[in-house]
Every structure is written in structure tokens, then in C-alpha cells.
Design an enzyme around this catalytic site. Structure first.
Site, PDB file in Angstrom:
ATOM      1  NE  ARG A 111      -2.580   0.177   3.540  1.00 43.78           N
ATOM      2  CZ  ARG A 111      -3.366   0.581   4.509  1.00 43.78           C
ATOM      3  NH1 ARG A 111      -4.670   0.504   4.371  1.00 43.78           N
ATOM      4  NH2 ARG A 111      -2.890   1.057   5.633  1.00 43.78           N
ATOM      5  CB  THR A 115      -2.453   7.079  -2.757  1.00 45.57           C
ATOM      6  OG1 THR A 115      -1.751   5.836  -2.916  1.00 45.57           O
ATOM      7  CG2 THR A 115      -1.658   8.193  -3.426  1.00 45.57           C
ATOM      8  CG  ASP A 207       2.581  -2.894   8.809  1.00 56.29           C
ATOM      9  OD1 ASP A 207       2.810  -4.076   8.461  1.00 56.29           O
ATOM     10  OD2 ASP A 207       2.633  -1.941   8.026  1.00 56.29           O
ATOM     11  CG  ASP A 210       6.235  -3.286   9.685  1.00 58.24           C
ATOM     12  OD1 ASP A 210       6.928  -3.727   8.743  1.00 58.24           O
ATOM     13  OD2 ASP A 210       5.939  -2.086   9.805  1.00 58.24           O
TER      14      ASP A 210
HETATM   15  C1  PRP Z   1      -1.275  -4.860   4.352  1.00 56.64           C
HETATM   16  C2  PRP Z   1      -2.104  -6.115   4.425  1.00 56.64           C
HETATM   17  C3  PRP Z   1      -2.925  -6.041   3.165  1.00 56.64           C
HETATM   18  C4  PRP Z   1      -3.161  -4.573   3.015  1.00 56.64           C
HETATM   19  C5  PRP Z   1      -4.550  -4.258   3.460  1.00 56.64           C
HETATM   20  O1  PRP Z   1      -0.209  -5.009   3.497  1.00 56.64           O
HETATM   21  O2  PRP Z   1      -1.350  -7.277   4.549  1.00 56.64           O
HETATM   22  O3  PRP Z   1      -2.279  -6.571   2.019  1.00 56.64           O
HETATM   23  O4  PRP Z   1      -2.210  -3.907   3.869  1.00 56.64           O
HETATM   24  O5  PRP Z   1      -4.851  -2.934   3.253  1.00 56.64           O
HETATM   25  P1  PRP Z   1      -5.947  -2.453   2.207  1.00 56.64           P
HETATM   26  O6  PRP Z   1      -7.145  -3.301   2.447  1.00 56.64           O
HETATM   27  O7  PRP Z   1      -6.171  -1.017   2.582  1.00 56.64           O
HETATM   28  O8  PRP Z   1      -5.393  -2.598   0.836  1.00 56.64           O
HETATM   29  P2  PRP Z   1       0.893  -3.875   3.277  1.00 56.64           P
HETATM   30  O9  PRP Z   1       0.507  -3.002   2.127  1.00 56.64           O
HETATM   31  O10 PRP Z   1       1.147  -3.180   4.583  1.00 56.64           O
HETATM   32  O11 PRP Z   1       2.145  -4.669   2.803  1.00 56.64           O
HETATM   33  P3  PRP Z   1       3.009  -5.783   3.591  1.00 56.64           P
HETATM   34  O12 PRP Z   1       2.150  -7.005   3.696  1.00 56.64           O
HETATM   35  O13 PRP Z   1       4.159  -5.968   2.688  1.00 56.64           O
HETATM   36  O14 PRP Z   1       3.403  -5.246   4.930  1.00 56.64           O
HETATM   37  N1  URA Z   2      -2.467  -3.157   6.826  1.00 56.01           N
HETATM   38  C1  URA Z   2      -2.087  -3.586   8.041  1.00 56.01           C
HETATM   39  O1  URA Z   2      -1.128  -4.343   8.168  1.00 56.01           O
HETATM   40  N2  URA Z   2      -2.781  -3.159   9.105  1.00 56.01           N
HETATM   41  C2  URA Z   2      -3.841  -2.346   9.012  1.00 56.01           C
HETATM   42  O2  URA Z   2      -4.449  -1.998  10.044  1.00 56.01           O
HETATM   43  C3  URA Z   2      -4.212  -1.911   7.734  1.00 56.01           C
HETATM   44  C4  URA Z   2      -3.508  -2.332   6.654  1.00 56.01           C
END
Ligand code: PRP
Ligand code: URA
Length: 217
Positions: A111, A115, A207, A210
């Protein structure tokens, strides 16, 4: 007005005290990476067990110590598990624990911090994915953007049957996902209150990527 999930017939909020218990520990900011990772795996087994309830079986001949018998086994070759990288990887082992040997695809999305829109950076799917039922896995459904894009990618590859499994969902994500994909069963471990101004789920767990991979600042 309170969010009424019942208007979305494809959304299923799982309701089991053991699942709730594990998700509560996951939310705790003092839960360490090793425990967090293991809980995500266990939760994936519990949720996957429910989501796979309608999976097809065929009869296989088995020799018991007593006699030959025809008994049901899952059609592994008709299934595919697809984690959305990174955090979805945390759910992969739990799904494999349920049915070892199922093929995996991987979709990489992150994400954008400003944005909150998903950005695709990786996609590797089995060649014959269009013939399979795909279980898409990601712990978080926040705005819904990542899950919706992942479904688009799968559909572009010809996939017709998709099930999405997440651990925590926000009402905003459920609405966006279900309105875009009313045909896709959406399994949710816990439905939370809302998103904050950074599009994080409240109360959520922070997160997920993380916390699974120990990369929190
Ligand atoms: C997180 C999560 C989803 C997304 C959800 O991933 O694992 O993929 O956010 O958010 P959304 O519904 O608003 O799209 P992130 O983008 O943080 O990436 P990561 O898994 O690499 O940490
Ligand atoms: N992605 C995450 O990992 N946590 C949230 O709360 C939203 C998006």
C-alpha cells in the site's frame, strides 16, 4: 449508523471462542514476533478449516488392517493457495498444515503510504491456475484495495472460483470488497470498528507484515 454486515451475503464472520481468544492475543502490542507468527499460523488453520468446508472430495481405495474400503480424500490438484505478499505469507503454513501439497501462487502488493492505494510488484501463479479453486489469503482487509486488486489479477489469469480469507476486517473494506465481488465468499476472523486517518484498522493489530516479520520501526 452501525455497520450491518448481514447485507453482504458473501461475508462470513467466524464466531468461535478459541479463534477470538487467539485474535485477542494477536492484537496485544506486547505479543512478540515469534508468538505472533505462530498465532497467525494457528488462526489460519482454524479459519481455513471453515473456509474449506465445501471443498470437493473423491473416493480413494484404502487398505485398512481389516479390509479394503472406498473413503473420501480432498482433490488437492484442484486447489491453489495464494498469499498476498508480504503479510499473507504468514498464513501460508497454516493453510499447508490443513492440506499439504496444495500448489501456491504469490501476488506481491504494497500500500502506498500516502494514497493507501495498492501497488503491484510481483506475481507468480501456477500455469493451470484457471482450472483451480483459489484461496486468497491476507490477514488484513482495511480499505479493501489490495484484496480487490488481487482478485482482479486472478480473474485476469482466468480464475473463476475464488475464496478470500482474512483475520481482521474493517467495515470499509468489507463494503468495498463485497460490492465489487458479491460472488466471492469472504471469511473474516474479526470485524473491527473503522479505519483511522492512515487507513489502519481500529482497534486492529497494527501493521501485520511488520509484526510477522519483525520489521516494525
Ligand atoms: C497490508 C495487508 C494487506 C493490506 C490491506 O499489506 O497485509 O495486504 O495492507 O490494506 P488495504 O485493504 O487497505 O489494501 P501492506 O501493504 O502493509 O504490505 P506488507 O504485507 O508488505 O506489509
Ligand atoms: N495493513 C495492516 O497491516 N494493518 C492495518 O491496520 C491496515 C492495513
Amino acid at each position: 449508523m452501525e455497520f450491518d454486515i448481514k447485507q453482504y451475503k458473501n461475508a462470513i464472520v467466524l464466531d468461535h471462542p478459541i479463534l477470538k481468544h487467539k485474535i485477542t492475543i494477536l492484537r496485544d502490542k506486547n505479543t512478540k514476533t515469534s508468538v505472533f507468527k505462530n498465532l497467525v499460523r494457528e488462526i489460519s488453520i482454524l479459519e481455513g478449516y471453515e473456509a474449506l468446508r465445501h471443498v470437493k472430495t473423491f473416493n480413494m481405495e484404502v487398505d485398512t488392517p481389516i479390509e479394503k474400503t472406498l473413503q473420501p480424500v480432498v482433490k488437492r490438484s484442484e486447489l491453489c493457495f495464494v498469499p498476498i505478499l508480504r503479510a499473507g505469507l504468514g498464513m501460508a503454513d497454516g493453510m499447508s498444515d490443513l492440506i499439504p501439497g496444495v500448489s501456491f501462487g504469490h501476488i506481491g502488493l504494497y500500500r502506498d503510504e500516502i494514497t493507501h492505494e495498492p501497488v503491484e510488484y510481483y506475481c507468480k501463479l501456477p500455469n493451470n491456475i484457471s482450472e483451480k479453486e483459489v484461496y486468497l489469503i491476507d490477514p488484513m482487509l482495511a480499505t479493501g484495495g489490495s484484496a480487490i486488486d488481487a482478485v482482479k489479477i486472478l480473474k485476469k489469469h482466468g480464475v473463476k472460483r475464488i475464496v478470500f480469507i482474512c483475520i481482521i476486517a474493517a467495515p470499509e473494506g468489507v463494503k468495498a470488497f463485497c460490492e465489487t465481488n458479491p460472488d466471492i465468499p469472504l471469511y473474516i476472523g474479526a470485524l473491527d470498528r473503522c479505519l483511522n486517518d492512515r487507513a489502519y484498522i481500529c482497534p486492529g493489530l497494527g501493521d501485520a507484515g511488520d509484526r510477522i516479520f519483525g520489521t516494525a520501526k
